[in-house]
Motif scaffolding. Structure first.
Motif, short mmCIF file in Angstrom:
data_model
loop_
_atom_site.label_atom_id
_atom_site.label_comp_id
_atom_site.label_asym_id
_atom_site.label_seq_id
_atom_site.Cartn_x
_atom_site.Cartn_y
_atom_site.Cartn_z
N GLU A 186 95.67 30.03 65.99
CA GLU A 186 96.23 29.07 65.36
C GLU A 186 97.83 29.25 65.13
O GLU A 186 98.44 30.18 64.79
N MET A 187 98.37 27.98 65.47
CA MET A 187 99.81 27.76 65.22
C MET A 187 100.38 26.77 64.15
O MET A 187 101.47 26.38 64.54
N GLY A 188 99.68 26.47 63.15
CA GLY A 188 99.82 25.45 62.31
C GLY A 188 98.51 25.07 61.73
O GLY A 188 97.44 25.42 62.36
N LYS A 189 98.64 24.36 60.78
CA LYS A 189 97.39 24.00 59.97
C LYS A 189 96.59 23.13 60.91
O LYS A 189 97.03 21.83 61.25
N GLY A 190 95.54 23.55 61.48
CA GLY A 190 94.69 22.75 62.35
C GLY A 190 95.22 22.57 63.66
O GLY A 190 94.59 21.97 64.39
N ILE A 191 96.09 23.50 64.14
CA ILE A 191 96.76 23.14 65.39
C ILE A 191 96.59 24.35 66.07
O ILE A 191 96.85 25.59 65.74
N TYR A 192 95.91 24.38 67.14
CA TYR A 192 95.93 25.81 68.01
C TYR A 192 96.17 25.70 69.23
O TYR A 192 95.75 24.69 70.11
N GLY A 193 96.98 26.70 69.80
CA GLY A 193 97.15 26.98 71.23
C GLY A 193 98.57 26.32 71.43
O GLY A 193 99.04 25.26 70.59
N ALA A 194 99.17 26.74 72.52
CA ALA A 194 100.66 26.41 72.74
C ALA A 194 100.78 24.89 73.03
O ALA A 194 101.86 24.33 72.41
N GLU A 195 100.02 24.31 73.96
CA GLU A 195 100.10 22.79 74.22
C GLU A 195 100.00 22.03 72.99
O GLU A 195 100.86 21.18 72.78
#
Length: 236
Positions: free
Chosen positions: A161-170
């Motif tokens: 998880e890289m942000g709220k509801g954001i998963y993965g590098a792309e």
């Protein structure tokens, strides 16, 4: 009578254990080649109303800057350990002058442990954290043996998880910088990785004070470790 009932229950426990072992082993093998269709953490994100933004990509489509930033911040010993950061590893690194500039990293778990937790298990602290430890050990060892370091890092950068509801590098690259993950600069990569301790609180856009500070620290660590041959083998 009690003995027969006990034997019956024990027989079923063994069958359930065997089923879980075989099914998990097969899933590990499948995930060596195919990205996990969904994780418990991602499902929780949907249920809690955070949404689910993701777009799995191959390691060739992830910027070397992001791969380097992840190791610099989370697990600088990742190329050398067997899934866990034990004292034996520290001893072996101390005997190698080329590795003396590398430190453990900021995460409580190795990258391998984080992948095991995120792909196969669940998040959470307290009592459930201790319940998770035994299966986490199993999955960590299995992916080290079956997947290898390149695949572990590739999956890590796709499912974390890289942000709220954001998963993965792309998905993170698109959400924060309007570009593909393969085009991330060093600074952008460091900013994304800097939010990982708690991506729901430490925001990349607008940039939080923590991400601003941590991204600069990560950039310095990237400079420190980028010439290490083991690091380079997983970066490029």
């Amino acid at each position: 009578m009690a003995t027969s009932a006990g034997a019956f229950i024990w027989r079923w426990i063994k069958r359930i254990f065997l089923f879980c072992f075989i099914s998990s082993f097969l899933y590990i093998i499948i995930c060596k080649w195919i990205m996990p269709p969904v994780t418990i953490t991602q499902l929780s994100s949907l249920i809690e109303g955070d949404g689910l933004k993701r777009d799995y990509v191959s390691k060739e489509d992830i910027s070397p800057n992001l791969r380097l930033a992840a190791m610099a911040s989370e697990d600088q010993l990742f190329p050398n350990h067997n899934g866990f950061d034990w004292k034996a590893l520290e001893k072996s690194l101390n005997s190698n002058p080329k590795k003396k500039g590398r430190i453990r990293g900021g995460a409580a778990s190795t990258i391998s442990q984080q992948v095991a937790k995120n792909v196969f298990l669940w998040q959470g602290e307290g009592f459930m954290r201790y319940v998770r430890k035994v299966p986490e050990f199993y999955f960590t060892k299995m992916i080290e043996w079956i997947w290898g370091k390149q695949r572990i890092l590739e999956v890590y950068l796709n499912v974390i998880e890289m942000g709220k509801g954001i998963y993965g590098a792309e998905a993170a690259a698109e959400a924060y910088f309007g570009k593909h993950a393969e085009s991330l600069t060093r600074k952008e990569a460091a900013m994304i990785i800097a939010c990982l301790p708690n991506p729901k609180i430490y925001t990349v856009k607008p940039i939080s004070r923590f991400v601003s500070w941590k991204s600069n620290w990560i950039l310095r660590q990237m400079n420190n470790i980028e010439d290490d041959e083991d690091i380079k083998s997983l970066t490029y």
